[in-house]
Design a protein around this motif. Sequence first.
Motif, PDB file in Angstrom:
ATOM      1  N   HIS A 101      28.074   1.876 -15.945  1.00 12.16           N
ATOM      2  CA  HIS A 101      27.952   0.419 -15.985  1.00 12.16           C
ATOM      3  C   HIS A 101      29.155  -0.171 -15.260  1.00 12.16           C
ATOM      4  N   PRO A 102      28.970  -1.266 -14.531  1.00 13.80           N
ATOM      5  CA  PRO A 102      30.140  -1.906 -13.925  1.00 13.80           C
ATOM      6  C   PRO A 102      31.003  -2.562 -14.990  1.00 13.80           C
ATOM      7  N   LEU A 103      32.289  -2.383 -14.896  1.00 13.08           N
ATOM      8  CA  LEU A 103      33.230  -3.023 -15.808  1.00 13.08           C
ATOM      9  C   LEU A 103      33.433  -4.459 -15.341  1.00 13.08           C
ATOM     10  N   ILE A 104      33.210  -5.392 -16.228  1.00 18.93           N
ATOM     11  CA  ILE A 104      33.419  -6.800 -15.891  1.00 18.93           C
ATOM     12  C   ILE A 104      34.661  -7.268 -16.634  1.00 18.93           C
ATOM     13  N   MET A 105      35.745  -7.421 -15.881  1.00 15.36           N
ATOM     14  CA  MET A 105      37.012  -7.889 -16.429  1.00 15.36           C
ATOM     15  C   MET A 105      37.292  -9.233 -15.788  1.00 15.36           C
ATOM     16  N   ASP A 106      37.146 -10.278 -16.546  1.00 19.98           N
ATOM     17  CA  ASP A 106      37.237 -11.626 -16.013  1.00 19.98           C
ATOM     18  C   ASP A 106      38.601 -12.238 -16.325  1.00 19.98           C
ATOM     19  N   ILE A 107      39.337 -12.592 -15.268  1.00 20.05           N
ATOM     20  CA  ILE A 107      40.637 -13.255 -15.409  1.00 20.05           C
ATOM     21  C   ILE A 107      40.456 -14.701 -14.978  1.00 20.05           C
ATOM     22  N   ASN A 108      40.749 -15.601 -15.885  1.00 15.34           N
ATOM     23  CA  ASN A 108      40.611 -17.048 -15.642  1.00 15.34           C
ATOM     24  C   ASN A 108      39.178 -17.468 -15.370  1.00 15.34           C
ATOM     25  N   THR A 109      38.219 -16.785 -15.975  1.00 16.18           N
ATOM     26  CA  THR A 109      36.779 -17.111 -15.922  1.00 16.18           C
ATOM     27  C   THR A 109      36.266 -17.390 -14.510  1.00 16.18           C
ATOM     28  N   ASP A 110      36.722 -16.605 -13.536  1.00 15.88           N
ATOM     29  CA  ASP A 110      36.227 -16.796 -12.171  1.00 15.88           C
ATOM     30  C   ASP A 110      35.249 -15.703 -11.747  1.00 15.88           C
ATOM     31  N   GLY A 111      34.766 -14.892 -12.700  1.00 13.45           N
ATOM     32  CA  GLY A 111      33.717 -13.914 -12.410  1.00 13.45           C
ATOM     33  C   GLY A 111      34.190 -12.623 -11.786  1.00 13.45           C
ATOM     34  N   ASP A 112      35.412 -12.190 -12.059  1.00 12.02           N
ATOM     35  CA  ASP A 112      35.916 -10.927 -11.501  1.00 12.02           C
ATOM     36  C   ASP A 112      35.058  -9.756 -11.959  1.00 12.02           C
ATOM     37  N   LYS A 113      34.997  -8.739 -11.110  1.00  7.05           N
ATOM     38  CA  LYS A 113      34.250  -7.537 -11.436  1.00  7.05           C
ATOM     39  C   LYS A 113      35.030  -6.342 -10.918  1.00  7.05           C
ATOM     40  N   SER A 114      35.106  -5.284 -11.727  1.00  4.52           N
ATOM     41  CA  SER A 114      35.851  -4.094 -11.354  1.00  4.52           C
ATOM     42  C   SER A 114      34.885  -2.984 -10.979  1.00  4.52           C
ATOM     43  N   GLU A 115      35.375  -1.762 -10.906  1.00  5.02           N
ATOM     44  CA  GLU A 115      34.546  -0.624 -10.515  1.00  5.02           C
ATOM     45  C   GLU A 115      33.590  -0.207 -11.633  1.00  5.02           C
ATOM     46  N   ASP A 116      32.623   0.651 -11.291  1.00  3.84           N
ATOM     47  CA  ASP A 116      31.717   1.213 -12.286  1.00  3.84           C
ATOM     48  C   ASP A 116      32.466   2.227 -13.142  1.00  3.84           C
ATOM     49  N   ILE A 117      32.129   2.265 -14.419  1.00  2.00           N
ATOM     50  CA  ILE A 117      32.676   3.275 -15.322  1.00  2.00           C
ATOM     51  C   ILE A 117      31.568   4.270 -15.597  1.00  2.00           C
ATOM     52  N   ASP A 118      31.863   5.540 -15.421  1.00  2.96           N
ATOM     53  CA  ASP A 118      30.900   6.598 -15.714  1.00  2.96           C
ATOM     54  C   ASP A 118      31.102   7.035 -17.159  1.00  2.96           C
ATOM     55  N   TYR A 119      30.138   6.730 -18.007  1.00  3.73           N
ATOM     56  CA  TYR A 119      30.215   7.094 -19.422  1.00  3.73           C
ATOM     57  C   TYR A 119      29.580   8.455 -19.684  1.00  3.73           C
ATOM     58  N   GLY A 120      29.112   9.104 -18.636  1.00  2.93           N
ATOM     59  CA  GLY A 120      28.459  10.403 -18.787  1.00  2.93           C
ATOM     60  C   GLY A 120      29.433  11.484 -19.209  1.00  2.93           C
ATOM     61  N   GLY A 121      28.876  12.526 -19.758  1.00  2.00           N
ATOM     62  CA  GLY A 121      29.720  13.638 -20.174  1.00  2.00           C
ATOM     63  C   GLY A 121      28.886  14.834 -20.577  1.00  2.00           C
ATOM     64  N   PHE A 122      29.502  15.990 -20.509  1.00  2.00           N
ATOM     65  CA  PHE A 122      28.851  17.257 -20.857  1.00  2.00           C
ATOM     66  C   PHE A 122      29.297  17.665 -22.252  1.00  2.00           C
TER      67      PHE A 122
END
Length: 132
Positions: A101-122
């Motif tokens: 899922h893409p990580l949505i980290m919003d600073i000052n409510t301007d809609g920032d978006k960060s990289e995808d986080i891979d939650y998968g695992g073995f």
Amino acid sequence: PAGIYTLSLHDALPIFDWDVPLSEDPGMPYLRYGFGIGGLYSDLSLNQGFLDAVEAGSPGSVIEVTDQLMFLFRPSASLRWDLFDGNLGLIAEAQYDVASHPLIMDINTDGDKSEDIDYGGFGAYVGVDYSF
């Protein structure tokens, strides 16, 4: 990501599986293949050092990280050997979670978006199974 302090994951998914005998003798080991399809929820909170760094660079900043709900696919395979009329058995299983899922980290409510986080695992498990 460096700004994430804690990550709590919760999943819910039905599992579908089927058995494949390795022998015509019912007392011998068998393979079980399966998969689960459902959802994964992540509850995120931020590292205080990251919050302090943002505050130092942009005083008065408001930072939000949204919790995430995403699709989860979990294939699995196991080798099982039922003992004592199928009530107790030995098991060796492997599974892999597919979720991102893409990580949505919003600073000052301007809609920032960060990289995808891979939650998968073995995951691999060896143990004793009790069925009733």
